[in-house]
Motif scaffolding. Structure first.
Motif, PDB file in Angstrom:
ATOM      1  N   TYR A  94       0.834  -1.050   0.288  1.00 30.96           N
ATOM      2  CA  TYR A  94       0.066   0.133   0.016  1.00 30.96           C
ATOM      3  C   TYR A  94       0.856   1.430  -0.065  1.00 30.96           C
ATOM      4  O   TYR A  94       1.939   1.254   0.382  1.00 30.96           O
TER       5      TYR A  94
ATOM      6  N   GLN B   8       0.854   5.237   1.165  1.00 35.79           N
ATOM      7  CA  GLN B   8       0.128   6.157   1.909  1.00 35.79           C
ATOM      8  C   GLN B   8       0.793   7.646   1.974  1.00 35.79           C
ATOM      9  O   GLN B   8       1.754   7.817   2.512  1.00 35.79           O
TER      10      GLN B   8
ATOM     11  N   GLN C  42      -3.183  11.219   3.965  1.00 36.90           N
ATOM     12  CA  GLN C  42      -4.212  10.268   3.311  1.00 36.90           C
ATOM     13  C   GLN C  42      -4.235   8.900   3.919  1.00 36.90           C
ATOM     14  O   GLN C  42      -3.522   8.486   4.559  1.00 36.90           O
ATOM     15  N   GLY C  43      -5.189   7.891   3.444  1.00 38.34           N
ATOM     16  CA  GLY C  43      -5.564   6.758   3.667  1.00 38.34           C
ATOM     17  C   GLY C  43      -4.500   5.830   2.762  1.00 38.34           C
ATOM     18  O   GLY C  43      -4.054   6.413   1.555  1.00 38.34           O
ATOM     19  N   PRO C  44      -4.265   4.804   3.265  1.00 42.40           N
ATOM     20  CA  PRO C  44      -3.442   3.945   2.189  1.00 42.40           C
ATOM     21  C   PRO C  44      -4.226   3.545   1.058  1.00 42.40           C
ATOM     22  O   PRO C  44      -5.491   3.390   1.235  1.00 42.40           O
TER      23      PRO C  44
ATOM     24  N   PHE D  30      -4.188   0.715  -2.227  1.00 44.79           N
ATOM     25  CA  PHE D  30      -3.762  -0.549  -2.518  1.00 44.79           C
ATOM     26  C   PHE D  30      -2.690  -0.494  -3.812  1.00 44.79           C
ATOM     27  O   PHE D  30      -3.423   0.067  -4.860  1.00 44.79           O
TER      28      PHE D  30
ATOM     29  N   GLN E  37      -1.104  -7.034  -4.954  1.00 46.07           N
ATOM     30  CA  GLN E  37      -0.687  -8.329  -3.894  1.00 46.07           C
ATOM     31  C   GLN E  37       0.017  -9.442  -4.686  1.00 46.07           C
ATOM     32  O   GLN E  37      -0.499  -9.701  -5.758  1.00 46.07           O
TER      33      GLN E  37
ATOM     34  N   ASN F   8      -1.410 -11.188  -7.594  1.00 48.35           N
ATOM     35  CA  ASN F   8      -3.026 -11.638  -7.382  1.00 48.35           C
ATOM     36  C   ASN F   8      -3.821 -10.200  -7.150  1.00 48.35           C
ATOM     37  O   ASN F   8      -4.459 -10.187  -6.293  1.00 48.35           O
ATOM     38  N   GLY F   9      -3.741  -9.384  -8.192  1.00 50.13           N
ATOM     39  CA  GLY F   9      -4.627  -8.228  -7.965  1.00 50.13           C
ATOM     40  C   GLY F   9      -3.773  -6.946  -8.110  1.00 50.13           C
ATOM     41  O   GLY F   9      -2.410  -7.220  -7.407  1.00 50.13           O
TER      42      GLY F   9
ATOM     43  N   LEU G 190       4.523   7.134   2.426  1.00 47.94           N
ATOM     44  CA  LEU G 190       4.987   5.909   3.401  1.00 47.94           C
ATOM     45  C   LEU G 190       4.415   4.595   2.673  1.00 47.94           C
ATOM     46  O   LEU G 190       3.109   4.679   2.255  1.00 47.94           O
TER      47      LEU G 190
ATOM     48  N   LEU H 277       3.661   0.618   2.910  1.00 50.53           N
ATOM     49  CA  LEU H 277       3.321  -0.065   3.750  1.00 50.53           C
ATOM     50  C   LEU H 277       3.090  -1.644   3.056  1.00 50.53           C
ATOM     51  O   LEU H 277       2.413  -1.617   2.232  1.00 50.53           O
TER      52      LEU H 277
ATOM     53  N   GLN I 284      -5.031  -9.121   7.833  1.00 49.25           N
ATOM     54  CA  GLN I 284      -3.453  -9.063   7.414  1.00 49.25           C
ATOM     55  C   GLN I 284      -3.040  -8.116   8.507  1.00 49.25           C
ATOM     56  O   GLN I 284      -3.270  -7.411   9.068  1.00 49.25           O
TER      57      GLN I 284
ATOM     58  N   PHE J 268       0.146  -5.565   9.465  1.00 47.86           N
ATOM     59  CA  PHE J 268       1.020  -4.603   8.580  1.00 47.86           C
ATOM     60  C   PHE J 268       2.157  -4.374   9.241  1.00 47.86           C
ATOM     61  O   PHE J 268       2.422  -4.394  10.567  1.00 47.86           O
TER      62      PHE J 268
END
Lengths: 112, 119
Positions: free
Chosen positions: A35, A37, A41-43, A45, A48, A55-56, A88, A90, A101, A103
């Motif tokens: 992720y 960030q 702000q929020g993380p 995606f 994965q 996988n995405g 940042l 993550l 999950q 972090f």
């Protein structure tokens, strides 16, 4: 502590350079997510990996790429760094059997 | 597309007061998961709760409680008798539900609410 580690903790790069960030998953976890960030702000995606396969993927350009190794550790590579890549980063690992999950503490990247 | 809105950017309360953090979400999925995470200054996200969209029962865990209302697409978080250690940024998150991805969900986060507890 979650058992997820990331290195380095901080990094300064200049625009146009390339960077590799590393994540060591919690023992027994076969999935890792990354992720971004940005400040305040929020993380968001990025992508994965599950058992070494992507996988995405989120809405990030191809210059963001990743790898997962047989021991399930992972790398995030960013080419041609831009100022907006300052954030940042993550990583989170998971086993597919627990409700969350886990972090890591993140790598703070500054692009000048 | 999924979206999570946390309209409260910053909240400050005096220690021992109760505080509620709001979360409103948008999704076209009929089945989904909702989460709350806490981010202390150290940076890692700490899991607080996971809620399946089928389960609208409110949850209480110690001083923490969550109010899930599907009719208003809200999943609010209340801290009772706040303590200084509760100071952090709190994130609400949403994911689609996929049986094969339990615990591996790709999360859509809100922008977070910075909570400061004043001693």
């Amino acid at each position: 502590e979650t058992g997820v580690t990331q290195s380095p903790t901080h990094l300064i790069k200049t625009r146009g350079q390339q960077v590799t960030l590393r994540c060591s998953s919690q023992s027994g976890h076969n999935t890792v997510s990354w992720y971004q960030q940005a400040l305040g702000q929020g993380p968001q995606f990025i992508f994965q990996y599950y058992r070494e396969e992507e996988n995405g993927r989120g809405n990030f350009p191809p210059r963001f790429s990743g790898l997962q190794f047989p021991n399930y550790s992972s790398e995030l590579n960013v080419n041609a760094l831009e100022l907006d890549d300052s954030a940042l980063y993550l990583c989170a690992s998971s086993s597919g059997t627990e409700e969350t999950q886990y972090f890591g503490p993140g790598t703070r990247l500054l692009v000048l | 597309a999924q979206k999570v809105t946390q309209a409260q950017t910053e909240i400050s309360v005096v220690e021992k007061e109760d505080v509620t953090l709001d979360c409103v979400y948008e999704t076209r999925d009929t089945t989904y998961y909702l989460f709350w995470y806490k981010q202390p200054p150290s940076g890692e996200l700490v899991f607080l709760i996971r809620r399946n969209s089928f389960d609208e029962q409110n949850e209480i865990s110690g001083r923490y409680s969550w109010n899930f209302q599907k009719s208003t697409s809200s999943f609010n978080f209340t801290i009772t008798a706040s303590q200084v250690v509760d100071s952090a940024v709190y994130f609400c998150a949403l994911s689609e539900a996929s049986g094969s991805n339990f615990g591996n969900e790709k999360l859509t986060f809100g922008t977070g609410t910075r909570l400061t507890i004043i001693p």
